[in-house]
Design a protein around this motif. Sequence first.
Motif, PDB file in Angstrom:
ATOM      1  N   PHE A  37       1.174  -0.897   0.112  1.00 15.73           N
ATOM      2  CA  PHE A  37      -0.170   0.105   0.221  1.00 15.73           C
ATOM      3  C   PHE A  37       0.925   1.235  -0.286  1.00 15.73           C
ATOM      4  O   PHE A  37       2.047   0.997   0.475  1.00 15.73           O
ATOM      5  N   ARG A  38       0.828   2.232   0.076  1.00 12.84           N
ATOM      6  CA  ARG A  38       1.160   3.830  -0.207  1.00 12.84           C
ATOM      7  C   ARG A  38       0.267   4.637   0.530  1.00 12.84           C
ATOM      8  O   ARG A  38      -0.895   4.573  -0.265  1.00 12.84           O
ATOM      9  N   GLN A  39       0.948   5.604   0.719  1.00 10.80           N
ATOM     10  CA  GLN A  39       0.462   6.727   1.451  1.00 10.80           C
ATOM     11  C   GLN A  39       1.480   8.439   1.022  1.00 10.80           C
ATOM     12  O   GLN A  39       2.017   8.122   1.472  1.00 10.80           O
ATOM     13  N   ALA A  40       0.417   8.986  -0.078  1.00  9.68           N
ATOM     14  CA  ALA A  40       0.748  10.565  -0.092  1.00  9.68           C
ATOM     15  C   ALA A  40       0.414  11.109   0.743  1.00  9.68           C
ATOM     16  O   ALA A  40      -0.104  11.285   1.495  1.00  9.68           O
ATOM     17  N   LYS A  86       6.731   7.123 -11.968  1.00  6.73           N
ATOM     18  CA  LYS A  86       6.291   9.285 -12.185  1.00  6.73           C
ATOM     19  C   LYS A  86       5.947   9.370 -10.900  1.00  6.73           C
ATOM     20  O   LYS A  86       5.798   9.310  -9.539  1.00  6.73           O
ATOM     21  N   PRO A  87       6.143  11.199 -10.754  1.00  9.00           N
ATOM     22  CA  PRO A  87       5.796  11.984 -10.005  1.00  9.00           C
ATOM     23  C   PRO A  87       4.780  11.852  -8.631  1.00  9.00           C
ATOM     24  O   PRO A  87       4.985  11.263  -7.747  1.00  9.00           O
ATOM     25  N   GLU A  88       3.909  11.230  -9.000  1.00  5.75           N
ATOM     26  CA  GLU A  88       2.009  10.804  -8.867  1.00  5.75           C
ATOM     27  C   GLU A  88       2.556   9.301  -7.480  1.00  5.75           C
ATOM     28  O   GLU A  88       1.984   9.123  -6.920  1.00  5.75           O
ATOM     29  N   ASP A  89       3.427   9.127  -8.263  1.00  3.26           N
ATOM     30  CA  ASP A  89       3.914   7.716  -7.386  1.00  3.26           C
ATOM     31  C   ASP A  89       4.463   7.762  -6.360  1.00  3.26           C
ATOM     32  O   ASP A  89       4.975   6.475  -5.335  1.00  3.26           O
ATOM     33  N   THR A  90       5.106   8.603  -6.000  1.00  2.67           N
ATOM     34  CA  THR A  90       5.744   9.813  -4.567  1.00  2.67           C
ATOM     35  C   THR A  90       4.870   9.560  -3.459  1.00  2.67           C
ATOM     36  O   THR A  90       3.359   9.506  -3.049  1.00  2.67           O
ATOM     37  N   ALA A  91       5.359   8.316  -2.477  1.00  2.00           N
ATOM     38  CA  ALA A  91       4.305   8.032  -1.325  1.00  2.00           C
ATOM     39  C   ALA A  91       5.718   6.812  -0.346  1.00  2.00           C
ATOM     40  O   ALA A  91       6.735   7.089  -0.622  1.00  2.00           O
TER      41      ALA A  91
END
Length: 115
Positions: A37-40, A86-91
């Motif tokens: 899981f991930r959380q930005a 991608k930058p939106e994968d940052t988390a």
Amino acid sequence: QVQLVESGGGLVQPGGSLRLSCAASRSIVSFSDMGWFRQAPGKQREFVARVSSGGTTHYAESVKARFTISRDNAKNTVYLQMNSLKPEDTAVYYCEAMSITTNYWGQGTQVTVSS
């Protein structure tokens, strides 16, 4: 009880790759599913991928064809290969071990995608 320790995060440029690892303190054979899981920042934790004890995998639409989850029961480890980042994968990425009665979480590892 099981302790999960994630590693492999870091800073990577867009289009780059990282491989995350989740090492368990004991055998993971008994867990029906292992997941990531991930959380930005400012967002809720979201599902990324999971792999069943039989090897069946599921992915969030946003990471399909870019991320690959795998589990090595002999090494008590789950991996997440992340390509074309991608930058939106940052988390912060978290590992989860799922059993019938209890779910266990690791402490997370930071992934930052930026040029």
